[in-house]
Write a protein that holds these residues in place. Structure first.
Motif, PDB file in Angstrom:
ATOM      1  N   ALA A 171       0.870  -1.178   0.000  1.00 32.56           N
ATOM      2  CA  ALA A 171       0.000   0.000   0.000  1.00 32.56           C
ATOM      3  C   ALA A 171       0.907   1.228   0.000  1.00 32.56           C
ATOM      4  O   ALA A 171       1.883   1.289   0.764  1.00 32.56           O
ATOM      5  CB  ALA A 171      -0.921   0.010   1.219  1.00 32.56           C
ATOM      6  N   GLY A 172       0.565   2.197  -0.867  1.00 32.73           N
ATOM      7  CA  GLY A 172       1.456   3.334  -0.955  1.00 32.73           C
ATOM      8  C   GLY A 172       0.823   4.563  -1.570  1.00 32.73           C
ATOM      9  O   GLY A 172      -0.355   4.566  -1.963  1.00 32.73           O
ATOM     10  N   VAL A 173       1.620   5.597  -1.617  1.00 27.63           N
ATOM     11  CA  VAL A 173       1.278   6.864  -2.251  1.00 27.63           C
ATOM     12  C   VAL A 173       2.284   7.082  -3.372  1.00 27.63           C
ATOM     13  O   VAL A 173       3.477   7.247  -3.118  1.00 27.63           O
ATOM     14  CB  VAL A 173       1.314   8.028  -1.247  1.00 27.63           C
ATOM     15  N   PHE A 204       2.863   7.179   5.146  1.00 26.22           N
ATOM     16  CA  PHE A 204       1.626   7.163   5.930  1.00 26.22           C
ATOM     17  C   PHE A 204       1.889   7.528   7.388  1.00 26.22           C
ATOM     18  O   PHE A 204       2.939   7.210   7.953  1.00 26.22           O
ATOM     19  CB  PHE A 204       0.962   5.785   5.885  1.00 26.22           C
ATOM     20  N   ASP A 205       0.870   8.155   7.964  1.00 30.59           N
ATOM     21  CA  ASP A 205       0.760   8.307   9.412  1.00 30.59           C
ATOM     22  C   ASP A 205      -0.223   7.241   9.877  1.00 30.59           C
ATOM     23  O   ASP A 205      -1.423   7.350   9.639  1.00 30.59           O
ATOM     24  CB  ASP A 205       0.268   9.706   9.772  1.00 30.59           C
ATOM     25  N   ILE A 206       0.274   6.201  10.540  1.00 28.68           N
ATOM     26  CA  ILE A 206      -0.506   4.983  10.803  1.00 28.68           C
ATOM     27  C   ILE A 206      -0.996   5.006  12.240  1.00 28.68           C
ATOM     28  O   ILE A 206      -0.241   5.285  13.181  1.00 28.68           O
ATOM     29  CB  ILE A 206       0.335   3.731  10.515  1.00 28.68           C
ATOM     30  N   LEU A 227      -5.571  -1.164  10.608  1.00 27.94           N
ATOM     31  CA  LEU A 227      -4.679  -0.040  10.337  1.00 27.94           C
ATOM     32  C   LEU A 227      -5.460   1.101   9.696  1.00 27.94           C
ATOM     33  O   LEU A 227      -6.182   0.892   8.713  1.00 27.94           O
ATOM     34  CB  LEU A 227      -3.530  -0.466   9.408  1.00 27.94           C
ATOM     35  N   ILE A 228      -5.306   2.288  10.264  1.00 23.72           N
ATOM     36  CA  ILE A 228      -5.810   3.522   9.659  1.00 23.72           C
ATOM     37  C   ILE A 228      -4.591   4.265   9.125  1.00 23.72           C
ATOM     38  O   ILE A 228      -3.737   4.719   9.888  1.00 23.72           O
ATOM     39  CB  ILE A 228      -6.575   4.378  10.683  1.00 23.72           C
ATOM     40  N   MET A 229      -4.514   4.399   7.809  1.00 26.08           N
ATOM     41  CA  MET A 229      -3.313   4.909   7.147  1.00 26.08           C
ATOM     42  C   MET A 229      -3.656   6.242   6.497  1.00 26.08           C
ATOM     43  O   MET A 229      -4.302   6.294   5.449  1.00 26.08           O
ATOM     44  CB  MET A 229      -2.817   3.888   6.113  1.00 26.08           C
ATOM     45  N   ARG A 230      -3.221   7.320   7.139  1.00 23.15           N
ATOM     46  CA  ARG A 230      -3.519   8.656   6.655  1.00 23.15           C
ATOM     47  C   ARG A 230      -2.320   9.223   5.893  1.00 23.15           C
ATOM     48  O   ARG A 230      -1.168   8.990   6.272  1.00 23.15           O
ATOM     49  CB  ARG A 230      -3.878   9.580   7.817  1.00 23.15           C
ATOM     50  N   SER A 231      -2.625   9.989   4.864  1.00 21.50           N
ATOM     51  CA  SER A 231      -1.580  10.639   4.076  1.00 21.50           C
ATOM     52  C   SER A 231      -2.134  11.943   3.528  1.00 21.50           C
ATOM     53  O   SER A 231      -3.338  12.246   3.649  1.00 21.50           O
ATOM     54  CB  SER A 231      -1.102   9.731   2.933  1.00 21.50           C
ATOM     55  N   SER A 232      -1.275  12.711   2.863  1.00 24.37           N
ATOM     56  CA  SER A 232      -1.705  13.975   2.280  1.00 24.37           C
ATOM     57  C   SER A 232      -2.648  13.774   1.099  1.00 24.37           C
ATOM     58  O   SER A 232      -3.362  14.696   0.712  1.00 24.37           O
ATOM     59  CB  SER A 232      -0.481  14.781   1.829  1.00 24.37           C
ATOM     60  N   GLU A 233      -2.691  12.561   0.532  1.00 26.62           N
ATOM     61  CA  GLU A 233      -3.545  12.282  -0.616  1.00 26.62           C
ATOM     62  C   GLU A 233      -4.851  11.609  -0.246  1.00 26.62           C
ATOM     63  O   GLU A 233      -5.712  11.415  -1.104  1.00 26.62           O
ATOM     64  CB  GLU A 233      -2.793  11.401  -1.626  1.00 26.62           C
ATOM     65  N   GLY A 234      -4.997  11.235   1.036  1.00 27.12           N
ATOM     66  CA  GLY A 234      -6.226  10.576   1.458  1.00 27.12           C
ATOM     67  C   GLY A 234      -5.946   9.523   2.515  1.00 27.12           C
ATOM     68  O   GLY A 234      -4.806   9.294   2.936  1.00 27.12           O
ATOM     69  N   THR A 235      -7.012   8.857   2.945  1.00 22.27           N
ATOM     70  CA  THR A 235      -6.950   7.893   4.040  1.00 22.27           C
ATOM     71  C   THR A 235      -7.329   6.503   3.535  1.00 22.27           C
ATOM     72  O   THR A 235      -8.319   6.347   2.808  1.00 22.27           O
ATOM     73  CB  THR A 235      -7.885   8.294   5.188  1.00 22.27           C
ATOM     74  N   LEU A 236      -6.531   5.496   3.951  1.00 23.28           N
ATOM     75  CA  LEU A 236      -6.825   4.087   3.695  1.00 23.28           C
ATOM     76  C   LEU A 236      -7.117   3.407   5.020  1.00 23.28           C
ATOM     77  O   LEU A 236      -6.507   3.720   6.044  1.00 23.28           O
ATOM     78  CB  LEU A 236      -5.636   3.393   3.022  1.00 23.28           C
ATOM     79  N   VAL A 237      -8.047   2.454   4.996  1.00 25.76           N
ATOM     80  CA  VAL A 237      -8.388   1.661   6.181  1.00 25.76           C
ATOM     81  C   VAL A 237      -8.252   0.192   5.819  1.00 25.76           C
ATOM     82  O   VAL A 237      -8.856  -0.286   4.852  1.00 25.76           O
ATOM     83  CB  VAL A 237      -9.810   1.965   6.680  1.00 25.76           C
ATOM     84  N   VAL A 265       4.491   0.700   1.683  1.00 21.11           N
ATOM     85  CA  VAL A 265       4.724  -0.130   2.858  1.00 21.11           C
ATOM     86  C   VAL A 265       4.116  -1.499   2.575  1.00 21.11           C
ATOM     87  O   VAL A 265       3.143  -1.619   1.828  1.00 21.11           O
ATOM     88  CB  VAL A 265       4.108   0.487   4.138  1.00 21.11           C
ATOM     89  N   VAL A 266       4.690  -2.525   3.181  1.00 19.16           N
ATOM     90  CA  VAL A 266       4.183  -3.888   3.053  1.00 19.16           C
ATOM     91  C   VAL A 266       3.330  -4.198   4.268  1.00 19.16           C
ATOM     92  O   VAL A 266       3.757  -3.967   5.411  1.00 19.16           O
ATOM     93  CB  VAL A 266       5.338  -4.898   2.920  1.00 19.16           C
ATOM     94  N   ILE A 267       2.130  -4.713   4.022  1.00 20.04           N
ATOM     95  CA  ILE A 267       1.224  -5.106   5.099  1.00 20.04           C
ATOM     96  C   ILE A 267       1.193  -6.630   5.149  1.00 20.04           C
ATOM     97  O   ILE A 267       0.715  -7.286   4.231  1.00 20.04           O
ATOM     98  CB  ILE A 267      -0.190  -4.550   4.873  1.00 20.04           C
ATOM     99  N   ASP A 268       1.750  -7.202   6.229  1.00 17.66           N
ATOM    100  CA  ASP A 268       1.777  -8.640   6.507  1.00 17.66           C
ATOM    101  C   ASP A 268       2.709  -9.378   5.552  1.00 17.66           C
ATOM    102  O   ASP A 268       3.006  -8.916   4.436  1.00 17.66           O
ATOM    103  CB  ASP A 268       0.381  -9.254   6.460  1.00 17.66           C
ATOM    104  N   ALA A 269       3.165 -10.524   6.007  1.00 18.98           N
ATOM    105  CA  ALA A 269       4.044 -11.397   5.215  1.00 18.98           C
ATOM    106  C   ALA A 269       3.725 -12.834   5.601  1.00 18.98           C
ATOM    107  O   ALA A 269       4.452 -13.465   6.378  1.00 18.98           O
ATOM    108  CB  ALA A 269       5.518 -11.067   5.468  1.00 18.98           C
ATOM    109  N   GLY A 270       2.617 -13.331   5.065  1.00 21.34           N
ATOM    110  CA  GLY A 270       2.135 -14.645   5.461  1.00 21.34           C
ATOM    111  C   GLY A 270       2.433 -15.714   4.428  1.00 21.34           C
ATOM    112  O   GLY A 270       2.787 -15.436   3.282  1.00 21.34           O
ATOM    113  N   LEU A 271       2.260 -16.939   4.854  1.00 19.87           N
ATOM    114  CA  LEU A 271       2.415 -18.092   3.971  1.00 19.87           C
ATOM    115  C   LEU A 271       1.073 -18.788   3.815  1.00 19.87           C
ATOM    116  O   LEU A 271       0.094 -18.468   4.486  1.00 19.87           O
ATOM    117  CB  LEU A 271       3.473 -19.055   4.502  1.00 19.87           C
TER     118      LEU A 271
END
Length: 928
Positions: A129-131, A237-239, A254-264, A136-142
């Motif tokens: 997830a990025g701008v 992001f400001d997480i 995770l609430i991921m805020r940035s200057s371009e918008g917010t991701l949840v 940034v990478v969210i989780d690293a599962g198998l």
């Protein structure tokens, strides 16, 4: 003294120099290195990315676990699976350039999501997830493989893609501690830049620490803990982590805020109204998000097909207590569950206290999760209260409650081993009560059913029905999904975590019941880019024409919208990308792609079987007419009908090898062997097994024959042709003086005995295929087209070799040689006289002389036949020797003597007298 020392070592297992003493020394050194590595920072970079070299000395040997007593009082095992690099295999090797999907630089919506695992499947959750170009990478599962991936234990996301584009990745964030979210960290962490920070909550960090210490990748300065509702900066992001409830402690969204918008990003979640650990689902923060412009929300889709709401863990807690109390005074209680479900242990502890039982853990993973929760202050009870498995045999069955692993029928889990009566820790007794407090994962139904049936056959009672309320899911049902969507009110919605059918159903649920107008479904490797809308209620006005235009540009637009300013820019665009390359791990050092791990070959061997053919090549006496061999066939996993298939395969291989020339290489023998085995197996039982052919020379001194023949065919120096006719026949290159590869000469073209075709007229001074010495034929008067019209007959053989017909010595007298040399000239003159007829003046005398010469100098009819046979035999011998001399090196070094084929009847007689020459027969001691 040396003898005494040896005796002392033999008597004392820990004496210096003994194996036990060396093993103890290695363990001490490993413990010292293990203690030191937490106090120093190992060098960064390379594949290990913080690994160091403390395990380098253990490379190549199987690592044994180190048993130790933790601060909590539990006896645990610490494994060392890698030195930081050797487990990676080819996971980080760059095979080809993979472009980063998305719009060109400086264009397109700024908020971007790129999953490389977890969409269209259960498990292997990993996404970027990025701008713009900061991610940034969210989780690293198998993901755990199914039955079709034979021999594999883990499926990993595309770590090669992460390693290629690691300069764009600025952080890694973990939402919770399940294996489908942290299991691939030993492969993902080395793929990232050594300075990339990794964030997780406190309990999850304990699990991550243990896992990465096992692979020698732990670096305490690189791993950072966070608290719920405490913001931190990660990449663009400001997480802000938000508390959610799940089937493992300390989960977050995770609430991921940035200057371009917010991701949840919700992570894995459900709404538990009565959590046993007291950590409530943070409804207030999700409802507060409804007043913020959330550009995109991503939510768990695992249970989207289940209506209603999930059961609370409190219901399962009460059910376990009731079942244990009902079994008081009747025997032991055995409870099996997921090792990570620490919440379930609250009910186990309450049931044990209510019934006066002691808890015993049988299974190492249970102890590790309890140890992590104890270190984080979340343990449901003191680990020192546990009973050791060795004490079970001495305890009253009515005073013990056993918690064990193996709920999914894992072959090495203790409950499954107890069902097979193979466990040294757990023995099933009559009247045992087995509480199956878990859910059968799809694909494991057969193994679980077989295990439970085996437990029941040993006298245990198994409780597993849905009505017993022994398990509840950790993923939200439909009503909970709708509630969170209505609380957050996102502008765009992307379902994640689930099969593709689950994702599409979740998208439809968000559109129809939550009022989200802009939803989309993507696959792994595709990018979804969005930008914040100023009016969330704008209805989509995108047309199919716009979608078609975008698809021609490599962009697939699922829903394009026009914002309230009328700039005509779509706010959600899906970009196509390459499918990720998944990696497979066999539980050890083997890590690679599906092709590198040869999974399809494993399936073929499992379904079709394996046939191994050992072919002993016998070249003695084979010559250029065929090989003989001895064949030894071994099969695995294929029906042989009591060995009949092996006999037929052996005979088929012998027949195929005998068709090869005596100078055939082992590669050719291998090829025809594989082909013969496959054809015979298909005809026998319609199976196409994997064939392994191992040809080898009976006499190693014959190994050079095939190479010499190949060299001769491939380009030995030859004389430049002196005439166009010779050049066309031999195709010799005048510039280089070498002849290219030519086909195998036919014995009939050489004028062999019994042939009806005579050799073409050769130029004067050229070598003619012939026998024991070089013979040169004079140039004929003129070329005759009908030179091969007169056949040469030979009496048929009635048995025996050529020497039985007539004995011919190696020496050739001058008269015979002259008759052989003059024979073509005499024949041409005779045919000329016959063509001219009686008018020719010289025809009759020549014809009479030739006739007399051909008849052997005037004898009977038998003498003329014998003379022709002698001349034909001599011509064939001269022809063979001429071929050998023509292929001899220019320096005059003689080549190997010609190979003489052995009479097949002699070979059969030898095999009859010696059964060991027939390894495919049942009466042969070497059979099978």
């Amino acid at each position: 003294m040396a003898v005494c020392g040896a005796l002392m070592i033999g008597l004392n297992p820990l004496a210096p120099g003994s194996a036990a003493h060396r093993r103890l020394g290695r363990d001490r050194l490993w413990i010292i290195a293990h203690a030191e590595k937490s106090d120093r920072r190992r060098p960064q970079g390379d594949k290990g990315s913080g690994g160091g070299n403390s395990g380098a000395g253990l490379s190549g040997r199987r690592r044994r676990p180190t048993t130790y007593v933790s601060d909590s009082g539990m006896t645990l095992k610490q494994y060392v699976s890698s030195d930081g690099q050797e487990h990676l295999g080819t996971a980080l090797q760059r095979r080809w350039f993979k472009p980063f999907p998305g719009p060109p630089p400086g264009s397109g919506p700024p908020l971007r999501i790129l999953p490389i695992g977890g969409l269209g499947e259960i498990g292997m959750n990993c996404m970027l997830a990025g701008v713009r170009d900061r991610y940034v990478v969210i989780d690293a599962g198998l993901m755990f493989p199914d039955f079709s991936d034979l021999g594999m234990q883990k499926i990993l996301p595309d770590t090669g893609f992460l390693a290629q584009w690691k300069d764009r990745i600025e952080a890694l964030i973990i939402t919770h501690g399940h294996e489908d979210h942290i299991g691939a960290l030993p492969w993902v962490v080395p793929a990232l830049d050594p300075s990339t920070p990794i964030y997780a909550s406190s309990f999850v960090m304990e699990l991550v620490k243990r896992r990465l210490m096992e692979y020698n990748l732990w670096d305490e300065k690189r791993f950072i803990k966070f608290e719920m509702r405490q913001r931190f900066q990660a990449g663009p992001f400001d997480i802000e982590p938000v508390r959610v409830t799940h089937s493992i402690p300390d989960c977050c969204g995770l609430i991921m805020r940035s200057s371009e918008g917010t991701l949840v990003h919700t992570g894995d979640w459900k709404i538990d109204e009565q959590p046993l650990d007291g950590e409530q689902f943070d409804r207030g923060l999700f409802q507060a998000l409804g007043s913020e412009p959330v550009a995109l929300m991503m939510s768990d889709s695992t249970n989207v097909l289940s209506p209603g709401r999930t059961l609370s863990e409190q219901v399962v807690h009460d059910s376990i207590v009731d079942k244990v109390l009902q079994h008081s005074g009747k025997g032991r209680v055995i409870c099996t569950q997921f090792a990570s479900n620490v919440h379930r242990l609250y009910g186990v502890k309450r049931a044990a206290d209510a019934s006066g039982r002691k808890i015993c853990f049988v299974g190492a993973s249970l102890s590790h999760y309890l140890e992590a929760s104890w270190r984080d202050g979340r343990a449901p009870f003191d680990p020192k209260e546990l009973v050791q498995p060795e004490e079970l045999r001495h305890m009253d069955p009515n005073q013990v409650l056993i918690v064990t692993t193996g709920s999914q029928g894992e072959s090495r889990a203790q409950l499954c081993m107890a069902a097979r009566e193979e466990s040294s820790m757990l023995k099933i007794l009559p009247n045992d009560l087995v509480l199956y407090s878990a859910k059968v994962i799809p694909g494991n139904e057969g193994k679980v059913s077989k295990m439970l049936n085996a437990l029941a056959a040993q006298g245990a009672r198994v409780r597993q029905s849905r009505a017993d309320n022994l398990h509840t899911s950790g993923h939200a049902y439909q009503e909970e999904l709708v509630e969170v969507l209505q609380s957050v009110r996102p502008q765009h919605f992307l379902p994640v975590h689930g099969e593709y059918a689950f994702l599409t159903e979740h998208a439809l649920l968000a559109r129809e019941r939550a009022g989200v107008n802009f939803v989309d479904v993507i696959r792994n490797g595709e990018m979804l880019a969005v930008r914040e809308r100023r009016n969330r209620n704008t209805v989509s006005t995108g047309s199919m024409a716009a979608a078609r235009v975008a698809s021609k540009r490599g962009v697939s637009t699922a829903s394009a919208s026009i914002d309230d300013e009328g700039d005509g820019k779509p706010t959600m665009i899906k970009y196509d990308g390459e499918e990720p390359t998944y990696f497979f791990n066999d539980g050890g050092k083997g890590t690679g792609t599906r092709q590198e791990m040869e999974i399809d070959m494993r399936n073929t061997m499992a379904v079709e079987g394996v046939v191994v053919a050992g072919v002993e090549v016998l070249r003695g006496g084979a010559g250029a007419y065929g090989l003989t061999c001895r064949v030894r066939i071994t099969s695995r996993g294929i029906w042989t009908d009591g060995g009949r298939l092996l006999q037929e395969v052996s005979q088929a291989v012998e027949t195929a090898v005998m068709r090869l020339p005596g100078t055939a290489s082992l590669v050719e023998v291998e090829r025809v062997t594989i082909d013969a085995v496959k054809r015979r197996c298909v005809a026998f039982n319609n199976k196409r097994p994997e064939v392994i052919a191992i040809p080898y020379e009976h006499d190693p001194r014959d190994a050079h024959l095939s190479e010499v023949a190949e060299t001769r065919r491939g380009g030995m120096p030859m004389r430049t042709p002196s005439s166009p006719a010779e050049g066309s026949a031999g195709t010799t290159t005048a510039a280089t003086g070498y002849t290219p590869r030519r086909t195998k000469p036919s014995p009939w073209e050489a004028g062999a005995a019994g042939s009806t075709v005579r050799p073409a007229a050769a130029a004067e001074g050229t070598l003619v295929p012939g026998g024991a010495r070089r013979s040169r034929l004079p140039r004929p008067a003129e070329p005759l087209a009908e030179a091969a019209a007169t056949p040469t007959t030979r009496a048929p053989r009635r048995g025996g070799s050529d020497d039985d017909i007539i004995a011919i010595t190696d020496s050739i007298d001058e008269d015979d040689e002259a008759s052989v040399e003059d024979e073509p000239v005499a024949r041409s003159r005779r045919r000329q006289s016959e063509t001219v007829g009686p008018s020719g003046t010289a025809g009759a005398p020549h014809g009479e002389e030739d006739q007399e010469e051909e008849d052997g100098g005037g004898g009977g009819g038998g003498g003329s036949t014998l003379g022709r046979m002698l001349r034909v035999r001599k011509a064939a011998g001269v022809s063979r020797q001429a071929r050998i001399n023509a292929d001899a090196p220019a320096d005059g070094v003689p080549g190997p003597p010609p190979l003489r084929p052995l009479d097949p009847r002699v070979i059969q007689e030898r095999r009859r007298r010696n059964p060991r020459d027939q390894p495919s027969q049942l009466d042969d001691p070497d059979y099978g």
